[in-house]
Design an enzyme around this catalytic site. Sequence first.
Site, PDB file in Angstrom:
ATOM      1  N   TYR A 135       0.857  -1.190   0.000  1.00 24.88           N
ATOM      2  CA  TYR A 135       0.000   0.000   0.000  1.00 24.88           C
ATOM      3  C   TYR A 135       0.889   1.234   0.000  1.00 24.88           C
ATOM      4  O   TYR A 135       1.616   1.485   0.945  1.00 24.88           O
ATOM      5  CB  TYR A 135      -0.907  -0.059   1.235  1.00 24.88           C
ATOM      6  CG  TYR A 135      -1.816   1.124   1.476  1.00 24.88           C
ATOM      7  CD1 TYR A 135      -2.032   2.119   0.522  1.00 24.88           C
ATOM      8  CD2 TYR A 135      -2.487   1.228   2.689  1.00 24.88           C
ATOM      9  CE1 TYR A 135      -2.872   3.194   0.776  1.00 24.88           C
ATOM     10  CE2 TYR A 135      -3.339   2.297   2.955  1.00 24.88           C
ATOM     11  CZ  TYR A 135      -3.532   3.274   2.005  1.00 24.88           C
ATOM     12  OH  TYR A 135      -4.359   4.332   2.263  1.00 24.88           O
ATOM     13  N   LYS A 163      -1.484  -1.315  -3.967  1.00 25.06           N
ATOM     14  CA  LYS A 163      -2.462  -0.239  -4.081  1.00 25.06           C
ATOM     15  C   LYS A 163      -1.702   1.070  -4.164  1.00 25.06           C
ATOM     16  O   LYS A 163      -0.848   1.360  -3.315  1.00 25.06           O
ATOM     17  CB  LYS A 163      -3.377  -0.217  -2.858  1.00 25.06           C
ATOM     18  CG  LYS A 163      -4.329   0.984  -2.837  1.00 25.06           C
ATOM     19  CD  LYS A 163      -4.998   1.144  -1.482  1.00 25.06           C
ATOM     20  CE  LYS A 163      -5.884   2.400  -1.466  1.00 25.06           C
ATOM     21  NZ  LYS A 163      -6.453   2.666  -0.124  1.00 25.06           N
TER      22      LYS A 163
END
Length: 296
Positions: A135, A163
Amino acid sequence: MFKPYGIIPPVITPFTEDGKFNESVFRKVINFLIKEGVHGIFPMGTTGEFYAFSKDEVKHIFEVAVDEVKGRVPVYGGTSQISTRGTIELVHIAEEAKVDAVSVLTPMFVSQTQDELYDFYKTVASNTKLPVIMYNNKPKTNVTIAPETVAKLSEIENIVGVKDSTGDFTNSAEYIRLTRGNKNFTVLVGRDTLIYAGLCYGAGGAIASCANVAPRIVADIYDKFKAGDLKGALEAQFVLNPLRIASNMGTFPEVIKEGLELQGFPVGKCLSPIKPLCTQDREKLQAVLKNMGLVD
């Protein structure tokens, strides 16, 4: 091999008036999101105010999510901590709760080198059998995972995706370009205004905070795109964008919570020091939701 896909809302954490986790409302929100067509549930992300909870509270929230989802969609557990050992502790808590995959933010506050980031993710991945999604959220952490580092980490078997919440589409595009030969690795968009663009480039979906408030509209971007209805997917993206832009009115994720409140979900406000929206901004949010057909 686990493969993340589709629209995954980082689900909000509802609170009672005295700031306690509101389990019954959390269960209602999960069922609302699944009924509206999302492709995963992600507790304890940034939108879920992960930073505000003890390890015991995180475990309970994971367990409630897994219990309520009942296998209908994958559950992605947010396991973000500053230190490597702290992150691994949370990953093991996620394992015990039987989530399907974990999301791991770059360590906050500490400004790591790319070598340190590589070692961090490699060590976390080696300490779990769960699929790991990296992330990247430079606007919040002031740390970024370079595309070359992501490409190198994508070679680790259980690191299955990343992400990208930078909002820098060149960065997202480089993630996709450098990993496009790895069919077991997925790039997920983390900026809600860029979901359609990401899909066009080859992203596998999005972890989208606005999907808490407008799950069907966000899911339409993905579902229509996959069905070949590019015009419909783009139109859904255009319908969504004013909500994502409106989320800048308050300290994140207050607008997301107030959007759900306006739809009848008593999710409460964010924990202090985040303040509720002022009356003027709340009226602006209500107008956005009305134009989207989400409130009367």
